[in-house]
Scaffold this motif. Structure first.
Motif, short mmCIF file in Angstrom:
data_model
loop_
_atom_site.label_atom_id
_atom_site.label_comp_id
_atom_site.label_asym_id
_atom_site.label_seq_id
_atom_site.Cartn_x
_atom_site.Cartn_y
_atom_site.Cartn_z
N PHE A 610 0.74 -1.22 0.01
CA PHE A 610 0.08 -0.07 -0.11
C PHE A 610 0.73 1.12 0.08
CE2 PHE A 610 -2.13 3.47 2.17
CZ PHE A 610 -3.25 3.63 1.37
N SER A 617 -1.99 0.45 -4.80
CA SER A 617 -1.77 -0.96 -4.20
C SER A 617 -1.01 -1.45 -5.22
CB SER A 617 -2.87 -1.71 -4.04
OG SER A 617 -3.86 -0.97 -2.99
N ARG A 638 -7.88 -0.37 -4.79
CA ARG A 638 -7.73 -0.93 -3.44
C ARG A 638 -7.78 -2.37 -3.83
NH1 ARG A 638 -12.60 -1.47 1.12
NH2 ARG A 638 -11.26 -2.60 2.54
#
Length: 976
Positions: A610, A617, A638
């Motif tokens: 992250f 990501s 994400r």
């Protein structure tokens, strides 16, 4: 006045028939329309996605928020899909040949039954569905209450009927539950829309038949009057508990050898069989049960048991039974009369026995006999009183919340099978031990914290504790640490105990065999605790990532990187990720290729990433020795933890953005390509949505912070928009989070409001100890001024929304400024003085620790820092409020006592300041019931539409809903 209001209300209700829901924006962009509350039910969620072990099929549930869901089966070799309507709670057998599930009742029919006041169990029965992955045949079987399959064997299925009007059948009956079968080619979707009443079992069944099916051949065997049943892990045995049914069946435990078909009884005639357990291969079995009462008669021939005058609080004594490997008969091995058991102790009926993985130990529970009522005083003469004592370990409120657990508290004992020897491992002086290596280890770590629990009233958690090393063979205990505040665990293979000491913020290990302790991190100038911690409590550690095989290495997290340590050697640490994480501000964490593995691999490790700078990501690989990780993929998403098929090189991963639901993508072990295989919400393309960006701003006290800016679709920076500001603490990491439009439990959904023409902003907040309200004020106002400078926010149309801690901060902010046109605060603390001594009713805990140590961040007691409590309590400055306020505070809020909302409401009411408070009866801190969530969502929208979009006031805002009208109308109608 009342008659005028009633007449006006009638007129409003009539006019509302020609009025649509208030929105300031009925415009369209192309063919897209704004979201409305009626649209929520369309949004569907993918869940429980899984491969078959060979990776040939992907199976998942697809369910709307309200309505009929389905189970989807996708053949990954042919890319064809089948859907089983209303499928739920599915399982795939180990070999991946069959899919077994229940079929839900049609939603519309269940809803109508509720409307008609009927109990669902009186109207509907459960339907089992068995689906062949090879042929797409679907078989439905009615009136089935449960099913089970072995964990590591795909050949067997057992399912149990519960019927009311069926005649007894022989256990030799075949095909007792054949259902109507619907078949088709693998490319065809099975028809599951016809009424499930067609899914009938044969009338040749008893009420509680258990059917065992061989999934290889389809052959079945029926066992009547079965109450419960268990497969051994590998499918070698099926253990069944039968019910006592007059002369037709005697309560007992029976074992079926699945391959040979041999059936034998290991116990019969006992009462209340419970806690049946077995070793992985089923060779050893244990359970608890009661001895039957001796049959005696009184002089007049009546049953003595029926005329017993025994006290109703006489303990229910249970015994422990054991079936040894190779035996066909259970042996009674322990009860309340056993010589090794302390006086007035008994076998605990609330604790199920369990075997160690190697089968050499049997763990079970004991407990002191419960206290009996004082019979010298009649029950009607005993007052119902809670006595709060100043030296209680736990407050009475906490004791009452935990009463059921206290009544069932168990103390672990062990039966060493080979030695035929018992040991009591836990007792009042040591109430909690953990035996590592799945119960095989020679040593355990024990913890006792009861005598420190009173400190949690102001210190919070974790509680201080005394730690002991316990020898499982002898029961000998050695005090290891006293009064320590630690985060701890035992290693998977049982060689080490590892803990983080909050006092010096280091990680330590203890080697059981040598008794040697090692400080792993003391020589490193690295923070292994939360670097962003801004409360007056001790920061939590980032935690343990895992262990390699044989407990040879332990991997520990810092904020960004992973560190590898020899658990027995001080000064051994090196960064597995070579410092890449800290250098690039990227958080690296591992994920397992084999989800069932107990250890991290000792060679190549997969990492998720992250990136703090842009919230993107990625996936990496790394070697156990120190080196920079190898980047495989990075994207503005994400991501969720990737999953690999157990026996095939096929991977899947879910990923999302603000605009894109977290659908499932197929990929490979190097994450080079992504193929989307689910499309949960295609209807989203019909609606206006919006966009989000990460931005930076400076708070009023000079902190450089991050925030999220959600903007409407076709956003024009040269126009001015109304804005709602939502906040809690830090939210900027949610840049790529997808949040479906749905009824709200307590907070706004950004996409719903951007769809309707609002801007939504979310600032991060950092806190100064002693000034939480001012910290929030500095961040929120600083961010708002920053966005006003950018020119696209209407200064006269800015609202605030937050829940709980966010609700408190809103209540504070509106006492400090009138720059906001409206505010919605859920469950706000308004008076830190009265809240300080209050109770969190869901847990029974006192709230003092929250103000002294944790979220409220005052950093001292009420008598040490009285001015801080006053300055941070909105109630003392209610006369400064000029912002219309909507609150929600529910009468069963277990986190923030709802009198906090009442205090603020009554103050503002007296000051003639526009204020509304919604109390959803019987509801919790965040709404649980969907009907209430729908209601709150609509009222919040109407509130903000009125103050920020010039929409008419609804009835409930203009006139309220008097108690006499409660439940007769909702007051949503618009008044002008």
């Amino acid at each position: 006045m009342r008659s005028f209001v009633t007449m006006s209300l009638a007129l409003v209700l009539w006019l509302s028939l020609a009025s649509c829901t208030a929105t300031g924006q009925s415009t369209r962009t192309g063919d897209k329309v704004p979201l409305d509350h009626s649209d929520f039910d369309q949004w569907r969620a993918v869940s429980n996605e899984q491969f078959t072990r060979d990776g040939d099929f992907l199976i998942y549930s697809l369910n709307p928020q309200e309505g009929d869901g389905e189970v989807v089966v996708r053949n990954l070799r042919t890319n064809r899909e089948n859907s089983i309507a209303r499928g739920q709670r599915f399982q795939v057998n180990h070999s991946g040949t069959h899919l077994v599930m229940f079929l839900a009742n049609p939603y519309a029919e269940e809803r109508q039954a509720r409307i008609d006041g009927k109990r669902l169990r009186d109207v509907f029965t459960d339907t089992l569905a068995v689906y062949s992955l090879a042929t797409a045949e679907l078989e439905k079987i009615g009136e089935v209450t449960s099913f089970k399959m072995p964990d590591e064997n795909g050949d067997w299925l057992a399912y149990r009927f519960e019927r009311n009007d069926r005649s007894a059948a022989s256990s030799d009956s075949k095909d007792a539950s054949e259902g109507e079968s619907e078949s088709g080619e693998a490319s065809q979707e099975p028809n599951t829309d016809e009424a499930d009443e067609d899914a009938e079992a044969s009338p040749e069944t008893t009420k509680n038949d258990l059917v065992l099916r061989d999934l290889r051949t389809g052959e079945e065997r029926v066992f009547p009057w079965v109450d419960d049943y268990f497969f051994s892990e590998g499918g070698e045995r099926l253990v069944m508990l039968t019910l006592e049914q007059d002369t037709l069946s005697t309560a007992g435990i029976h074992v079926l050898e699945l391959e040979s078909g041999e059936l034998f009884t290991v116990s019969e005639g006992l009462k209340n069989y419970r806690g049946i357990t077995m070793t992985a291969d089923g060779s050893q079995i244990a359970f608890i049960a009661q001895q039957p009462e001796p049959e005696t008669e009184t002089e007049n021939g009546e049953d003595a048991e029926e005329n017993s005058t025994a006290d109703d609080d006489t303990p229910e004594y249970y015994g422990l039974w054991f079936v040894a490997a190779g035996s066909t008969e259970a042996q009674h091995i322990a009860d309340e009369n056993s010589s090794w058991l302390a006086e007035s102790w008994m076998i605990n009926e609330h604790s199920s026995p369990s075997f160690s993985e190697d089968g050499r130990r049997l763990f079970f529970g004991t407990a002191p006999e419960p206290m009996r009522r004082d019979r010298s005083v009649e029950a009607i003469d005993m007052a119902e009183v809670d006595i709060w004592h100043w030296q209680d370990e736990r407050l009475q409120s906490q004791q009452l919340v935990q009463l059921r657990n206290d009544q069932r508290q168990t103390f672990r004992a062990v039966y060493h099978i080979a030695d035929d020897r018992f040991l009591q491992l836990e007792d009042r002086s040591l109430e909690n031990i953990s035996v590592p290596d799945r119960g095989n280890a020679p040593f355990a770590m024990g913890a006792q914290n009861r005598h420190y629990l009173y400190l949690t009233q102001w210190d919070g958690f974790p509680a201080r504790t005394d730690l002991f090393v316990v020898d499982i063979e002898t029961g000998e205990r050695s005090l290891f640490a006293e009064g320590i505040k630690a985060a701890s665990q035992t290693s998977p293979d049982g060689r080490y105990f590892i803990w983080y000491d909050y006092a010096d913020q280091n990680w330590y290990t203890y080697e059981f065999e040598t008794g040697r302790s090692t400080n792993l991190t003391g020589h490193l100038d690295v923070a292994f605790f939360n670097e962003l911690h801004d409360a007056p409590s001790d920061p939590n550690p980032y935690g343990i990532e895992g262990w390699t095989e044989g407990d040879a290495r332990v991997i520990i997290r810092d904020r960004f990187d992973l560190w590898v340590f020899d658990p027995a050697q001080e000064g051994s640490g090196h960064r597995l990720t070579g410092g890449y994480g800290r250098e690039n501000q990227v958080t690296l964490r591992s994920f397992a290729e084999d989800r069932e593995a107990r250890h991290l691999p000792s060679d190549e490790i997969f990492l998720s990433a992250f990136f703090d700078v842009d919230k993107s990501s990625g996936f990496y690989t790394a070697k156990l020795e120190e080196s920079n990780p190898n980047q495989l993929w990075r994207g503005d998403f994400r991501t969720f933890t990737p999953v690999k098929a157990a026996d095939a090189e096929r991977w899947m991963v879910r990923k999302s953005t603000f605009q894109q639901y977290q659908d499932v993508y197929l990929t490979d072990r190097r994450f080079r390509n992504f193929q989307r295989v689910t499309h949960a919400n295609p209807q989203q393309d019909q609606y206006l949505w919006g966009d989000v960006e990460l931005f930076h701003f400076t708070s009023l006290d000079g902190e450089r912070l991050e925030g999220l800016l959600y903007t409407p679709e076709d956003f024009d920076p040269d126009k001015e928009y109304p804005m709602i500001v939502y906040f809690y603490e830090r939210t900027s990491n949610r840049l790529h989070w997808y949040r479906p439009p749905a009824p709200s439990a307590s907070t706004i959904t950004p996409a719903f409001y951007t769809s309707r023409g609002y801007i939504v902003a979310m600032p991060d907040i950092v806190y100064t100890i002693g000034n939480p309200g001012r910290s929030a004020e500095n961040a929120v106002i600083g961010m708002t001024l920053h966005l006003l400078d950018r020119g696209f926010v209407d200064a006269d149309r800015i609202g605030l929304q937050g829940q709980s801690w966010g609700g408190y901060q809103i209540a504070h902010i509106i006492t400090r400024t009138d720059m906001f046109a409206a505010a919605m605060a859920g469950a706000p603390v308004s008076n830190m003085i009265s809240a300080y001594g209050g109770i969190r009713w869901a847990s029974g805990l006192n709230r003092q620790f929250q103000y002294e140590k944790t979220q409220s961040r005052i950093g001292g007691t009420l008598w040490e820092k009285p001015t801080y409590y006053i300055e941070n309590s909105p109630i003392f400055f209610a006369n400064r409020v000029r912002t219309p306020l909507l609150m929600m505070h529910n009468d069963e809020d277990g986190a923030v006592p709802w009198y906090q909302g009442i205090e603020f409401f009554t103050a503002l009411k007296r000051l003639n300041q526009p204020v509304w408070m919604l109390n959803y009866n019987g509801e919790a801190h965040n709404l649980r019931e969907r009907v209430n969530r729908k209601d709150l969502s609509r009222r919040m929208q109407q509130f903000f539409d009125h103050y920020l979009m010039d929409a008419p006031m609804p009835v409930w805002m203009r006139y309220g809903v008097p108690a006499i009208e409660k439940g007769l109308h909702q007051g949503f109608e618009l008044t002008d």
